[in-house]
Design a protein around this motif. Structure first.
Motif, mmCIF file in Angstrom:
data_model
loop_
_atom_site.group_PDB
_atom_site.id
_atom_site.type_symbol
_atom_site.label_atom_id
_atom_site.label_comp_id
_atom_site.label_asym_id
_atom_site.label_seq_id
_atom_site.Cartn_x
_atom_site.Cartn_y
_atom_site.Cartn_z
ATOM 1 N N GLY A 516 -30.338 11.608 -8.678
ATOM 2 C CA GLY A 516 -29.710 10.321 -8.406
ATOM 3 C C GLY A 516 -30.236 9.203 -9.284
ATOM 4 O O GLY A 516 -29.614 8.147 -9.376
ATOM 5 N N LEU A 578 -29.712 3.837 -10.970
ATOM 6 C CA LEU A 578 -29.252 4.942 -10.130
ATOM 7 C C LEU A 578 -27.811 5.331 -10.452
ATOM 8 O O LEU A 578 -27.022 4.512 -10.960
ATOM 9 N N ASP A 580 -25.530 6.021 -8.262
ATOM 10 C CA ASP A 580 -24.652 5.362 -7.304
ATOM 11 C C ASP A 580 -25.513 4.766 -6.203
ATOM 12 O O ASP A 580 -26.742 4.830 -6.259
ATOM 13 N N ARG A 582 -24.842 5.508 -2.825
ATOM 14 C CA ARG A 582 -24.535 6.224 -1.589
ATOM 15 C C ARG A 582 -25.763 6.263 -0.686
ATOM 16 O O ARG A 582 -26.902 6.200 -1.146
ATOM 17 N N THR A 585 -28.300 8.899 -1.648
ATOM 18 C CA THR A 585 -29.025 8.600 -2.883
ATOM 19 C C THR A 585 -30.142 7.596 -2.623
ATOM 20 O O THR A 585 -31.291 7.794 -3.046
ATOM 21 N N ARG A 588 -33.009 9.082 -0.505
ATOM 22 C CA ARG A 588 -33.816 10.053 -1.255
ATOM 23 C C ARG A 588 -34.747 9.343 -2.246
ATOM 24 O O ARG A 588 -35.941 9.658 -2.326
#
Length: 788
Positions: A516, A578, A580, A582, A585, A588
């Motif tokens: 990510g 990054l 995205d 989300r 993501t 994490r």
């Protein structure tokens, strides 16, 4: 049936005050409506401040605010130019990029010191030459777009290491990056993000439309723009669609209420009262000094729906009185007495639903809660005072009662069948189905992510211009607007301390290998490049010098304008771009950053999370996760206490609360299925749904309880309740659902998501009240003997 035995004395006294002075009261309300309407028209404005989105007390936001002055905020815009012929190395493209850079630079609200493109002097290259290190602008002064000049620019871009950041990976385009200020330095007021978004659109139109005087041809260069200001601007311009859908909702609701009520004059009463409530709400907001946030623009329409919902319950009681031969004045008085307490409790439940979201420490949510609470407070006045007064002035036509009787006769077979739920065998089957739905819903609901579920901006459609632009920038470049910065705090001169730099480099390496994370930029990484340059570019020397003097030499050409260090080398960010934003993501990446920090403690290096727009999102997501359960607990406890005070029965509270709990579980399941994440814009809707949903149960059980007190069986009490209020509950749920269901066609995705959630909650709460509540009553409530 009047049921005077159960009316508190104060309700009778209040009835006399309201109806004996109904003309003066109506006059005052009318004048106040005009005043509040004028205030709303003249003073209402969109409030787009970026800081309203921030949970300011969160650990990440304290880091953000502390270092905002030196390293900029999270409010960033990117203007990407893309050559249609696939190459940026042409006189036309570079001239267009210069034009875009200059126009972005002079937009009011842009932090000019932090504007970057290959044309700005803060974007430089370094290289080793015979006499040592040479540095210069990527596009040198006196540049001429000759083949040699263009080749030199290409070489400088490679030496500057900006491919993927300011230049596309395939050299088909380049970026103008800009940070926005929080306040306009000339006026001292918050910058107008809508105006900035409009100014960016003018830049797009100028470049794409061409400028013959500058040698730029029309439709030869595409412009893609992303950033928070552009999101707010697009949402604000999409507000026109909100107004259109609002008008459709009002007209559709009025039509359906007319069909149900069987009288246009009577049907207009709840609709007019709801419109008055919205006007008062908007006017009071102006008096309080609040604006309307683009994400809170739907709140007035929710208040309208709440007003109609309660108003139809009152009108249903009016129709019931008309069947008994009462004129409009007596029908209004009887309704006032009969439903005053249930209406107060139901509206207070709505109010509690909004008040509980004040626990989320984000200004935009708290303003939404205050806005909605003001609206519900006004609905209490319009529903309990204005509506009965207006009804008392309406004259029923001679056939009104006959039309009501015909409708009741048509519905009687349905009510007889539905009333069988009051028998224990059928009730057991209904309860069993509810249990299965509850278990399945709970299992699916656990999959609901906290945060965004889409790579683009979830408030806009996937095919919106903004999300298409975001997709192009993500594909062409190694960066986007999804940036997470870890702020590294050290003692003074930490940048020339090998141990400090090594730890920062290790953090960067660890984070670069997290799925990510597309790229990482740090001071140690750039220092390695410069260090190798001092050794004729030999890759063997592309490492961190252990010698302090060598570190000083490696950083001699790295300026603070790069954003990689501050003046005294006490702060150095780890900048992560990054893929995205989300929910998975963000969770994490943040988890890995915290894990590294915990595994590598140091007295000289303090890794602080987090700045950048993803830092803001991470803080919001963590606040939602922390407040989600407490908010729902507070809400359910408050509603349970109000029901206990009203019904004076623990079992009564249970039969009202269990259907509400089932629907709340199912809402989470629906969100997981359709891909709506739980975040600061959707959690309030979950709380609101519980507050509104309990209305059906309160009105239904309050009537059932009256008949049970008279000695009726559960089956008979439910049948009589259906005859009186069943049609209004069913109709209200369906009408409001149809009204907000039209929102799913809105160009604004957040409005479509809210419309979907509200449609589901209106319908399923109605069905749960009409099916599960009587089934539970059949097993849990024993009717008292007559006269007990």
């Amino acid at each position: 049936m009047v049921h005077r035995a159960h009316e508190p004395p104060f309700v009778r006294r209040l009835e006399h005050y309201v109806f004996d002075f109904r003309t003066p009261v109506l006059t005052v309300i009318a004048l106040m409506t005009v005043v509040f309407g004028a205030l709303a028209v003249r003073g209402l404005h969109l409030d787009t401040r970026f800081t309203k989105q921030l949970p300011l007390q969160h650990e990440y936001m304290r880091t953000y605010l502390k270092h905002q002055e030196e390293f900029g905020g999270a409010n960033r815009v990117l203007v990407a130019l893309e050559a249609r012929d696939g190459s940026m190395f042409s006189a036309e493209f570079l001239q267009a990029l210069k034009l875009a850079t200059d126009e972005v630079f002079f937009i009011p609200g842009v932090d000019r010191a932090r504007v970057q493109s290959v044309w700005t002097p803060n974007v430089r290259y370094t290289e080793a030459v015979e006499g040592g290190i040479q540095a210069g602008d990527v596009i040198p002064s006196g540049f001429q777009p000759t083949p040699e000049g263009l080749a030199q620019v290409r070489e400088n871009i490679l030496k500057a290491g900006i491919v993927g950041r300011l230049v596309a990976n395939d050299f088909s385009g380049a970026i103008v990056s800009a940070q926005l200020q929080e306040q306009d330095p000339e006026t001292g007021r918050p910058v107008d993000l809508i105006r900035i978004g409009d100014a960016l659109e003018k830049v797009r139109a100028h470049v794409e439309g061409g400028d013959p005087a500058l040698g730029i041809r029309a439709q030869h260069i595409d412009v893609h723009i992303i950033g928070f200001a552009k999101v707010v601007s697009d949402i604000a311009h999409g507000a026109l669609s909100v107004a259109i859908f609002a008008i459709v909702t009002v007209l559709l609701t009025a039509l359906l209420v007319w069909i149900y009520i069987q009288s246009l004059k009577v049907a207009l009463v709840p609709v007019v009262c709801s419109i008055v409530a919205v006007i008062w709400q908007l006017g009071i907001l102006v008096l309080l000094g609040y604006g309307v946030d683009p994400l809170g623009i739907l709140v007035p329409f929710i208040i309208f729906a709440i007003g109609v919902s309660h108003g139809v319950q009152k009108i249903s009681a009016v129709s019931d009185a008309a069947l008994d031969g009462a004129d409009s004045n007596e029908a209004a008085r009887r309704t006032f007495r009969l439903l005053f307490i249930p209406a107060i409790v139901a509206l207070l439940a709505d109010l509690v639903g909004f008040v509980t979201i004040l626990a989320i420490p984000v200004e935009v949510i708290r303003e939404m809660a205050i806005t909605a609470s003001v609206g519900v407070g006004v609905v209490i006045m319009t529903d309990l005072i204005l509506l009965p007064i207006l009804v008392s002035f309406v004259r029923f036509d001679s056939h009104y009662a006959d039309r009501i009787r015909r409708r009741q006769a048509q519905l009687a077979p349905l009510w007889h069948k539905l009333a069988n739920i009051g028998e224990r065998p059928i009730a057991a089957a209904v309860i069993a189905v509810a249990l299965v739905l509850g278990v399945l819903g709970f299992s699916k609901g656990r999959e609901t992510p906290i945060g965004d579920t889409e790579a683009g901006v979830p408030e806009l459609r996937k095919d919106s211009r903004y999300n298409r632009d975001s997709d192009v920038i993500t594909r062409k470049f190694s960066i986007g607007t999804d940036i997470l910065n870890i702020i590294v705090e050290t003692p003074p001169d930490g940048c020339v301390n090998y141990d400090v730099m090594r730890r920062i480099d290790e953090m960067a390496w660890h984070m670069a290998n997290v799925p990510g994370v597309r790229s990482v930029i740090t001071l140690p990484e750039v220092s390695k490049v410069v260090s190798a340059a001092w050794s004729e570019g030999n890759l063997k020397w592309r490492n961190l010098p252990r010698n302090q003097q060598a570190l000083v030499q490696a950083q001699g050409y790295i300026e603070t304008s790069t954003g990689l260090l501050n003046k005294d080398c006490t702060v150095m960010p780890v900048m992560m771009f990054l893929a995205d934003h989300r929910a998975g993501t963000i969770e994490r990446v943040v988890r890995e950053a915290k894990a590294f920090r915990a595994a590598n403690p140091s007295s000289n290096v303090n890794f602080r999370l987090a700045t950048g727009n993803v830092g803001v999102m991470a803080a919001q997501n963590e606040e939602v996760k922390a407040k989600e359960i407490p908010i729902l607990v507070y809400l359910f406890v408050a509603i349970a206490v109000m029901c206990l005070v009203t019904f004076r029965s623990v079992t009564g509270v249970i039969v009202v609360m269990l259907p509400l709990a089932l629907v709340s579980v199912l809402v989470y399941a629906v969100m997981a299925i359709v891909g709506i994440g739980l975040k600061v814009t959707t959690l309030p809707m979950v709380a609101l749904g519980a507050g509104i949903g309990v209305d059906y149960g309160i009105y239904l059980f309050s009537r059932m309880q009256e008949f049970l007190h008279e000695g009726a069986s559960v089956h008979e009490a439910f049948l009589r309740t259906l005859r009186v209020t069943g049609a209004s509950i069913f109709f209200t749920g369906v009408t409001l659902a149809i009204g907000v269901a039209t929102w799913v066609f809105s160009p604004l995705k957040f409005q479509a998501d809210v419309g979907l959630m509200l449609t589901f909650m209106f319908v399923v709460n109605m069905l749960a009240a009409m099916l599960l509540l009587p089934a539970l009553t059949a097993w849990l409530v024993r009717p008292p003997k007559p006269g007990s």
